[in-house]
Write an enzyme that holds these catalytic residues in place. Structure first.
Site, PDB file in Angstrom:
ATOM      1  N   HIS A  63       0.835  -1.203   0.000  1.00 40.58           N
ATOM      2  CA  HIS A  63       0.000   0.000   0.000  1.00 40.58           C
ATOM      3  C   HIS A  63       0.866   1.249   0.000  1.00 40.58           C
ATOM      4  O   HIS A  63       0.620   2.200  -0.754  1.00 40.58           O
ATOM      5  CB  HIS A  63      -0.905   0.056   1.246  1.00 40.58           C
ATOM      6  CG  HIS A  63      -1.951  -0.990   1.318  1.00 40.58           C
ATOM      7  ND1 HIS A  63      -2.133  -1.767   2.433  1.00 40.58           N
ATOM      8  CD2 HIS A  63      -2.897  -1.391   0.428  1.00 40.58           C
ATOM      9  CE1 HIS A  63      -3.149  -2.591   2.235  1.00 40.58           C
ATOM     10  NE2 HIS A  63      -3.624  -2.385   1.021  1.00 40.58           N
ATOM     11  N   LYS A 108     -18.031  -6.206   7.087  1.00 36.70           N
ATOM     12  CA  LYS A 108     -16.781  -6.959   7.144  1.00 36.70           C
ATOM     13  C   LYS A 108     -16.184  -6.903   8.549  1.00 36.70           C
ATOM     14  O   LYS A 108     -16.142  -5.855   9.174  1.00 36.70           O
ATOM     15  CB  LYS A 108     -15.801  -6.337   6.141  1.00 36.70           C
ATOM     16  CG  LYS A 108     -14.596  -7.170   5.846  1.00 36.70           C
ATOM     17  CD  LYS A 108     -13.804  -6.513   4.722  1.00 36.70           C
ATOM     18  CE  LYS A 108     -12.564  -7.317   4.411  1.00 36.70           C
ATOM     19  NZ  LYS A 108     -11.775  -6.682   3.356  1.00 36.70           N
ATOM     20  N   ARG A 154      -1.699  -5.859  -8.562  1.00 38.75           N
ATOM     21  CA  ARG A 154      -0.670  -6.858  -8.281  1.00 38.75           C
ATOM     22  C   ARG A 154      -0.563  -7.886  -9.392  1.00 38.75           C
ATOM     23  O   ARG A 154       0.508  -8.394  -9.677  1.00 38.75           O
ATOM     24  CB  ARG A 154      -0.980  -7.589  -6.970  1.00 38.75           C
ATOM     25  CG  ARG A 154      -0.934  -6.699  -5.746  1.00 38.75           C
ATOM     26  CD  ARG A 154      -1.459  -7.433  -4.562  1.00 38.75           C
ATOM     27  NE  ARG A 154      -2.878  -7.755  -4.795  1.00 38.75           N
ATOM     28  CZ  ARG A 154      -3.746  -8.047  -3.852  1.00 38.75           C
ATOM     29  NH1 ARG A 154      -3.365  -8.113  -2.604  1.00 38.75           N
ATOM     30  NH2 ARG A 154      -4.997  -8.296  -4.129  1.00 38.75           N
ATOM     31  N   SER A 209      -3.432  -7.731   2.591  1.00 37.08           N
ATOM     32  CA  SER A 209      -3.685  -7.612   4.032  1.00 37.08           C
ATOM     33  C   SER A 209      -4.250  -8.906   4.606  1.00 37.08           C
ATOM     34  O   SER A 209      -3.875  -9.320   5.701  1.00 37.08           O
ATOM     35  CB  SER A 209      -4.650  -6.456   4.314  1.00 37.08           C
ATOM     36  OG  SER A 209      -4.046  -5.231   4.007  1.00 37.08           O
TER      37      SER A 209
END
Length: 159
Positions: free
Chosen positions: A18, A42, A91, A128
């Site tokens: 990040h 979440k 990514r 993460s």
């Protein structure tokens, strides 16, 4: 004219991947707003306020980065803040497939542009959720997160 951009995410927790995207973006824009998503659906390891504090601390060296929280549609947040552009780190090809669809929807809804930045290959495997899983089982995640985040992550997981 001030060039402003938003870097959104949940940042639970913020990783060096990040920070790579935020730092590189901060060299291209006058102001970078790091937008921390509030997602009550979440289960997060860190509260929104904790994530904001972590981000403020680990981005303070940049000088042109501001951290805010948001809920709802990112494009609504961007419009309210007067920000015409979203920057998203990619990514892998799988990220691109999802993010391209989101970018097209966001543009159709609001005219807000999305720019994609490829991640540093050093962090291309990093997320993460994977990081938290490794840390939960006692794996070494040093070098993948800032020292402050590592300390807080270890403290949180040891309870």
């Amino acid at each position: 004219m001030v060039r402003r951009v938003v870097c959104p995410g949940s940042f639970d927790p913020v990783t060096n991947g990040h920070l790579d995207i935020i730092g590189r973006t901060s060299r291209l824009y006058d102001e970078v707003v790091v937008a921390v998503l509030i997602n009550i659906e979440k289960k997060s390891l860190f509260t929104v306020e904790e994530r904001i504090e972590m981000l403020q601390e680990v981005t303070k060296e940049y000088g042109n980065v501001r951290v805010e929280k948001f809920h709802g549609l990112l494009v609504d947040f961007a419009k309210q803040q007067g920000i015409p552009t979203i920057v998203k780190g990619l990514r892998a090809v799988s990220d691109f497939d999802y993010e391209l669809q989101m970018a097209q929807l966001n543009y159709r809804m609001s005219g807000v542009e999305t720019l994609f930045m490829s991640t540093n290959p050093e962090y291309s495997f990093l997320s993460s959720s994977r990081l938290k899983e490794i840390a939960r089982y006692g794996g070494d995640v040093s070098g993948l997160v800032p020292d402050l985040v590592l300390r807080l992550l270890v403290e949180r997981l040891r309870g």
